[in-house]
Motif scaffolding. Structure first.
Motif, PDB file in Angstrom:
ATOM      1  N   GLY A  10       0.824  -1.322   0.041  1.00 32.99           N
ATOM      2  CA  GLY A  10       0.074  -0.103  -0.011  1.00 32.99           C
ATOM      3  C   GLY A  10       1.027   1.485  -0.072  1.00 32.99           C
ATOM      4  O   GLY A  10       1.555   1.249  -0.853  1.00 32.99           O
ATOM      5  N   ASP A  11       0.935   1.996   1.105  1.00 30.82           N
ATOM      6  CA  ASP A  11       1.593   3.263   1.009  1.00 30.82           C
ATOM      7  C   ASP A  11       2.638   3.039   2.039  1.00 30.82           C
ATOM      8  O   ASP A  11       2.447   3.612   3.268  1.00 30.82           O
ATOM      9  CB  ASP A  11       0.821   4.429   1.213  1.00 30.82           C
ATOM     10  CG  ASP A  11       1.327   5.682   0.971  1.00 30.82           C
ATOM     11  OD1 ASP A  11       2.568   5.763   0.943  1.00 30.82           O
ATOM     12  OD2 ASP A  11       0.905   6.865   0.970  1.00 30.82           O
ATOM     13  N   ARG A  14       3.811   6.617   3.980  1.00 38.48           N
ATOM     14  CA  ARG A  14       2.611   6.977   4.794  1.00 38.48           C
ATOM     15  C   ARG A  14       2.640   6.269   6.301  1.00 38.48           C
ATOM     16  O   ARG A  14       2.665   6.808   7.299  1.00 38.48           O
ATOM     17  CB  ARG A  14       1.373   6.936   4.294  1.00 38.48           C
ATOM     18  CG  ARG A  14       0.075   7.274   4.981  1.00 38.48           C
ATOM     19  CD  ARG A  14      -0.139   8.993   5.153  1.00 38.48           C
ATOM     20  NE  ARG A  14       0.675   9.311   6.291  1.00 38.48           N
ATOM     21  CZ  ARG A  14       1.041  10.639   6.377  1.00 38.48           C
ATOM     22  NH1 ARG A  14       1.291  11.414   5.463  1.00 38.48           N
ATOM     23  NH2 ARG A  14       1.572  10.977   7.443  1.00 38.48           N
ATOM     24  N   ALA A  15       2.897   5.035   5.918  1.00 38.38           N
ATOM     25  CA  ALA A  15       2.755   3.925   7.309  1.00 38.38           C
ATOM     26  C   ALA A  15       3.996   4.184   7.886  1.00 38.38           C
ATOM     27  O   ALA A  15       4.052   4.473   9.229  1.00 38.38           O
ATOM     28  CB  ALA A  15       2.830   2.679   6.937  1.00 38.38           C
ATOM     29  N   VAL A  16       5.359   4.583   7.476  1.00 40.14           N
ATOM     30  CA  VAL A  16       6.444   4.992   8.220  1.00 40.14           C
ATOM     31  C   VAL A  16       6.367   6.298   8.846  1.00 40.14           C
ATOM     32  O   VAL A  16       6.741   6.319  10.040  1.00 40.14           O
ATOM     33  CB  VAL A  16       7.744   4.661   7.116  1.00 40.14           C
ATOM     34  CG1 VAL A  16       8.972   5.161   8.051  1.00 40.14           C
ATOM     35  CG2 VAL A  16       7.951   3.231   6.953  1.00 40.14           C
ATOM     36  N   ILE A  17       5.908   7.247   8.126  1.00 39.78           N
ATOM     37  CA  ILE A  17       5.778   8.596   8.708  1.00 39.78           C
ATOM     38  C   ILE A  17       4.790   8.488   9.869  1.00 39.78           C
ATOM     39  O   ILE A  17       4.854   8.998  11.028  1.00 39.78           O
ATOM     40  CB  ILE A  17       5.392   9.818   7.783  1.00 39.78           C
ATOM     41  CG1 ILE A  17       6.385   9.894   6.795  1.00 39.78           C
ATOM     42  CG2 ILE A  17       4.966  10.781   8.222  1.00 39.78           C
ATOM     43  CD1 ILE A  17       5.787  11.018   5.577  1.00 39.78           C
ATOM     44  N   ALA A  38      10.486  -0.270  10.626  1.00 37.38           N
ATOM     45  CA  ALA A  38      10.291  -1.217   9.593  1.00 37.38           C
ATOM     46  C   ALA A  38       9.476  -2.511   9.972  1.00 37.38           C
ATOM     47  O   ALA A  38       8.568  -3.008   9.506  1.00 37.38           O
ATOM     48  CB  ALA A  38      11.487  -1.720   8.918  1.00 37.38           C
ATOM     49  N   ARG A  39      10.348  -2.812  11.328  1.00 38.70           N
ATOM     50  CA  ARG A  39       9.539  -3.762  11.972  1.00 38.70           C
ATOM     51  C   ARG A  39       7.990  -3.653  12.475  1.00 38.70           C
ATOM     52  O   ARG A  39       7.266  -4.605  12.194  1.00 38.70           O
ATOM     53  CB  ARG A  39      10.169  -4.207  13.365  1.00 38.70           C
ATOM     54  CG  ARG A  39       9.700  -5.270  14.356  1.00 38.70           C
ATOM     55  CD  ARG A  39      10.438  -5.304  15.635  1.00 38.70           C
ATOM     56  NE  ARG A  39      10.418  -4.175  16.447  1.00 38.70           N
ATOM     57  CZ  ARG A  39       9.223  -3.696  16.964  1.00 38.70           C
ATOM     58  NH1 ARG A  39       7.996  -4.418  16.834  1.00 38.70           N
ATOM     59  NH2 ARG A  39       9.115  -2.494  17.499  1.00 38.70           N
ATOM     60  N   ARG A  40       7.738  -2.406  13.000  1.00 37.05           N
ATOM     61  CA  ARG A  40       6.277  -1.877  12.978  1.00 37.05           C
ATOM     62  C   ARG A  40       5.503  -1.946  11.850  1.00 37.05           C
ATOM     63  O   ARG A  40       4.309  -2.453  12.056  1.00 37.05           O
ATOM     64  CB  ARG A  40       6.366  -0.463  13.566  1.00 37.05           C
ATOM     65  CG  ARG A  40       6.726  -0.533  15.003  1.00 37.05           C
ATOM     66  CD  ARG A  40       6.906   1.060  15.611  1.00 37.05           C
ATOM     67  NE  ARG A  40       7.534   1.172  16.658  1.00 37.05           N
ATOM     68  CZ  ARG A  40       6.854   1.590  17.922  1.00 37.05           C
ATOM     69  NH1 ARG A  40       5.767   1.784  17.830  1.00 37.05           N
ATOM     70  NH2 ARG A  40       7.399   1.690  18.822  1.00 37.05           N
ATOM     71  N   ALA A  41       5.977  -1.682  10.859  1.00 40.21           N
ATOM     72  CA  ALA A  41       5.454  -1.949   9.604  1.00 40.21           C
ATOM     73  C   ALA A  41       5.300  -3.190   8.811  1.00 40.21           C
ATOM     74  O   ALA A  41       4.433  -3.415   7.845  1.00 40.21           O
ATOM     75  CB  ALA A  41       5.998  -0.797   8.444  1.00 40.21           C
ATOM     76  N   GLY A  42       6.011  -3.915   9.411  1.00 44.17           N
ATOM     77  CA  GLY A  42       6.103  -5.427   8.977  1.00 44.17           C
ATOM     78  C   GLY A  42       6.562  -5.523   7.718  1.00 44.17           C
ATOM     79  O   GLY A  42       6.490  -6.492   6.725  1.00 44.17           O
ATOM     80  N   ALA A  46      15.445  -2.615   5.191  1.00 41.88           N
ATOM     81  CA  ALA A  46      15.878  -1.764   4.238  1.00 41.88           C
ATOM     82  C   ALA A  46      14.703  -1.004   3.771  1.00 41.88           C
ATOM     83  O   ALA A  46      14.881  -0.032   2.993  1.00 41.88           O
ATOM     84  CB  ALA A  46      16.642  -2.582   3.315  1.00 41.88           C
ATOM     85  N   ALA A  47      13.677  -1.499   3.832  1.00 42.33           N
ATOM     86  CA  ALA A  47      12.483  -0.819   3.013  1.00 42.33           C
ATOM     87  C   ALA A  47      12.243   0.675   3.153  1.00 42.33           C
ATOM     88  O   ALA A  47      12.164   1.540   2.266  1.00 42.33           O
ATOM     89  CB  ALA A  47      11.222  -1.693   3.333  1.00 42.33           C
ATOM     90  N   PRO A  48      12.264   1.261   4.501  1.00 45.99           N
ATOM     91  CA  PRO A  48      12.147   2.725   4.647  1.00 45.99           C
ATOM     92  C   PRO A  48      13.094   3.468   4.231  1.00 45.99           C
ATOM     93  O   PRO A  48      12.835   4.550   3.617  1.00 45.99           O
ATOM     94  CB  PRO A  48      12.333   2.842   6.186  1.00 45.99           C
ATOM     95  CG  PRO A  48      11.805   1.511   6.788  1.00 45.99           C
ATOM     96  CD  PRO A  48      12.274   0.634   5.862  1.00 45.99           C
ATOM     97  N   ALA A  49      14.483   2.785   4.149  1.00 48.08           N
ATOM     98  CA  ALA A  49      15.551   3.789   3.529  1.00 48.08           C
ATOM     99  C   ALA A  49      15.267   3.739   2.064  1.00 48.08           C
ATOM    100  O   ALA A  49      15.947   4.871   1.347  1.00 48.08           O
ATOM    101  CB  ALA A  49      16.956   2.783   3.603  1.00 48.08           C
TER     102      ALA A  49
END
Length: 198
Positions: A10-11, A14-17, A38-42, A46-49
């Protein structure tokens, strides 16, 4: 055929922010970790970077969003009331209460990329709206005086919001909201030195 190498969330940005502003509101800026978010977003660490590059990039995005939200709220005040200066201050305090994670980051240029063009534009926009509110409240006043007035209005609202957020007004806030207390205090400040009407 689906692209299995591409991440589907999805987004994610947005989820990380959203996760970051929640963490900051509860535990402060130092509690932020891209790996934890990243863990919280599942997602992989490396994904948030991919979206923000680093922690400072994430905090820059939060600051940009904060200044944009603040400017929108202040602009609404200018559009809806004949006495915008008081309402601008009230909106500012309300923003700090409603968006504590953003507020915590916005005025900490040591933690984000202060030279980011989008950030500079968002900060300037919020400043212009505040200046417009002071201008509306003080027609015919010279520019230098208006600039000083805008700075004084910002300092009053920001100081109050910061003190309220850090628990310094807890006893005073037991029977009223931060915005109600701010309005009462600001009215007293604005009428000090005003001669009584005959």
């Amino acid at each position: 055929m689906p692209d299995r190498g591409r991440y589907h969330h999805g987004d994610l940005r947005r989820a990380v922010i959203d996760a970051a502003v929640d963490v900051i509101a509860k535990d402060g800026i130092t509690a932020i970790s891209l790996r934890d978010l990243a863990r919280r977003a599942g997602v992989s660490h490396a994904a948030p970077a991919h979206h923000f590059h680093d922690k400072a990039g994430l905090l820059t995005a939060i600051a940009i969003e904060g200044f944009e939200l603040l400017a929108d709220s202040l602009q609404e005040a200018l559009n809806s009331t004949p006495l915008p200066l008081m309402e601008l201050g009230t909106r500012y305090v309300g923003f700090a209460v409603d968006h504590p994670g953003h507020f915590e980051v916005m005025y900490r240029p040591d933690v984000y990329h202060r030279d980011d063009p989008e950030l500079i534009a968002a900060r300037l926009w919020a400043r212009r709206v505040l200046h417009a509110g002071v201008s509306t409240s003080s027609p015919g006043v010279e520019n230098d005086v208006l600039r000083s007035g805008a700075l004084a209005a910002w300092a009053l609202a920001h100081g109050f919001a910061t003190l309220a957020r850090s628990g310094n007004f807890d006893e005073l806030l037991s029977h009223q909201s931060p915005t109600e207390l701010f309005q009462r205090m600001a009215r007293q400040v604005l009428t000090m030195g005003t001669p009584p009407s005959e």
